[in-house]
Design an enzyme around this catalytic site. Structure first.
Site, PDB file in Angstrom:
ATOM      1  N   CYS A 246       0.813  -1.212   0.000  1.00 22.67           N
ATOM      2  CA  CYS A 246       0.000   0.000   0.000  1.00 22.67           C
ATOM      3  C   CYS A 246       0.856   1.277   0.000  1.00 22.67           C
ATOM      4  O   CYS A 246       1.514   1.559  -0.994  1.00 22.67           O
ATOM      5  CB  CYS A 246      -0.980  -0.036   1.176  1.00 22.67           C
ATOM      6  SG  CYS A 246      -2.342   1.135   1.027  1.00 22.67           S
ATOM      7  N   HIS A 329      -3.873  -5.383   0.073  1.00 24.65           N
ATOM      8  CA  HIS A 329      -3.509  -5.865   1.411  1.00 24.65           C
ATOM      9  C   HIS A 329      -3.535  -7.397   1.483  1.00 24.65           C
ATOM     10  O   HIS A 329      -4.591  -7.988   1.719  1.00 24.65           O
ATOM     11  CB  HIS A 329      -4.481  -5.292   2.452  1.00 24.65           C
ATOM     12  CG  HIS A 329      -4.320  -3.826   2.671  1.00 24.65           C
ATOM     13  ND1 HIS A 329      -3.543  -3.301   3.678  1.00 24.65           N
ATOM     14  CD2 HIS A 329      -4.817  -2.768   2.000  1.00 24.65           C
ATOM     15  CE1 HIS A 329      -3.577  -1.975   3.616  1.00 24.65           C
ATOM     16  NE2 HIS A 329      -4.348  -1.637   2.598  1.00 24.65           N
ATOM     17  N   GLU A 331      -2.519  -9.187   3.825  1.00 27.94           N
ATOM     18  CA  GLU A 331      -2.735  -9.609   5.219  1.00 27.94           C
ATOM     19  C   GLU A 331      -4.191  -9.449   5.639  1.00 27.94           C
ATOM     20  O   GLU A 331      -4.527  -9.627   6.811  1.00 27.94           O
ATOM     21  CB  GLU A 331      -1.852  -8.775   6.154  1.00 27.94           C
ATOM     22  CG  GLU A 331      -2.389  -7.412   6.547  1.00 27.94           C
ATOM     23  CD  GLU A 331      -2.466  -6.401   5.421  1.00 27.94           C
ATOM     24  OE1 GLU A 331      -3.198  -5.412   5.567  1.00 27.94           O
ATOM     25  OE2 GLU A 331      -1.797  -6.609   4.379  1.00 27.94           O
TER      26      GLU A 331
END
Length: 356
Positions: A246, A329, A331
């Site tokens: 990001c 993302h 995660e």
């Protein structure tokens, strides 16, 4: 109690107040996720922003504190069509409204969030105010709203001093406003992760003899972070494996002389398709960003992922450096988990192996 959302173009939405009784000016974005509002509230990338949820009912499972991405929420205010006042979940610690009151965050419900989302899609992210006061004259208020800028948010969200979690392979994680699950995913893979403040000189990382460096997500305009960009120029030449997510992806691009730009309304949600240009597979990703890498020098880096909807750059592989970056993302919690394998790629970049 009545509440009002005043946009910088003068449009006013009347609804019902919930959460903290507080007047807030911020930038408004919309999020298309159906679940995961706790993770959204506590994502530091939303610092300086208010979130409009497009899903009509929010709060139905309450707040589970284990789902927080940081110790406190960072959104400025919260906009929903309907608030579920009695959340029902065996993991629930409190209701959503109590959580917002605890952290001094105002909310507004009962407005047409579908119409508000269409406005943001057409006109772009815009500033606004949430208030419980009914103003007769908006001239001064609209000036304040228009003058608002999201600034200094990386410094406001980064950790204050280094700390380490986990055991195993030594990894340094730059915290530009990091979600906790980045470190957790590395710990799961046998890493001792030391989280560093955003202002940490690269010389400190190099002296620590780390096997790899992770650059986190974070809020705001990447071009504001010039000191960090200068440090990343040094890191890029160090030979260390680097993986960025990001804001980290954008900052590394700027460090290599590429260009970033602000999008019309950004990508915010858990349903964004991205295509791996190496395998041609498409994955569903979670995203939260207003800025994007616009142009690159393909003699330095090649596109790795692209957004299937608008073809924007979603990932880069650097040709002569052991560096990979993604805009989305991997995660993500509450999901989707499609791209979690990219943490395995980072382990491989450091010379490790992943047990099947």
């Amino acid at each position: 109690m009545k509440a009002y959302l005043i946009l910088e173009d003068g449009q006013i939405f009347e609804g019902e107040h919930f959460g903290a009784d507080k007047e807030v000016i911020s930038e408004f974005v919309f999020n298309t996720s159906m679940t995961g509002y706790v993770e959204i509230l506590t994502d530091p990338s939303y610092a300086g922003q208010s979130v409009v949820m497009t899903y009509p009912l929010i709060g139905n499972y309450g707040v589970c504190l284990d789902d927080q991405e940081s110790q406190i929420p960072y959104v400025e205010s919260f906009v929903v069509n309907e608030l579920a006042r009695l959340g029902n979940n065996f993991r629930k610690n409190m209701d959503l409204e109590d959580y917002l009151k605890k952290h001094d965050i105002p909310g507004i419900q009962g407005i047409d969030t579908r119409y508000l989302t269409k406005i943001i899609r057409q006109k772009g992210c815009m500033n606004g105010m949430i208030t419980t006061y009914q103003y007769d004259d908006l001239s001064e208020i609209l000036k304040k709203i228009k003058d608002f800028r999201v600034t200094g948010v990386v410094e406001a969200t980064t950790c204050q001093k280094p700390y380490t979690i986990g055991q195993g392979r030594k990894v340094a994680l730059y915290d530009f406003g990091a979600k906790k699950n980045i470190a957790i995913e590395l710990v799961k893979r046998g890493c001792a992760v030391t989280i560093y403040p955003a202002s940490t000189p690269v010389s400190t990382i190099l002296e620590g003899h780390y096997e790899g460096v992770m650059l986190s997500n974070g809020p705001g305009d990447p071009k504001e972070c010039q000191n960090i960009i200068d440090e990343l120029k040094i890191l890029s030449k160090s030979g260390l494996p680097v993986f960025a997510i990001c804001l980290g992806h954008q900052l590394l691009a700027l460090a290599h002389g590429f260009e970033t730009e602000k999008m019309t309304y950004g990508h915010h949600g858990a349903n964004h398709p991205v295509k791996d240009l190496t395998t041609h597979r498409v994955y569903i990703s979670t995203q939260n960003h207003n800025y994007v890498v616009k142009t690159i020098d393909e003699s330095i880096a090649k596109p790795w992922f692209v957004n299937v909807n608008d073809q924007t750059i979603e990932g880069l592989e650097y040709i002569d450096e052991n560096i990979k970056t993604v805009q989305f993302h991997p995660e993500a919690c509450a999901g989707p988990l499609d791209t979690g394998y990219l943490f395995d790629e980072f382990i491989k970049m450091m010379g490790g192996k992943i047990n099947a």
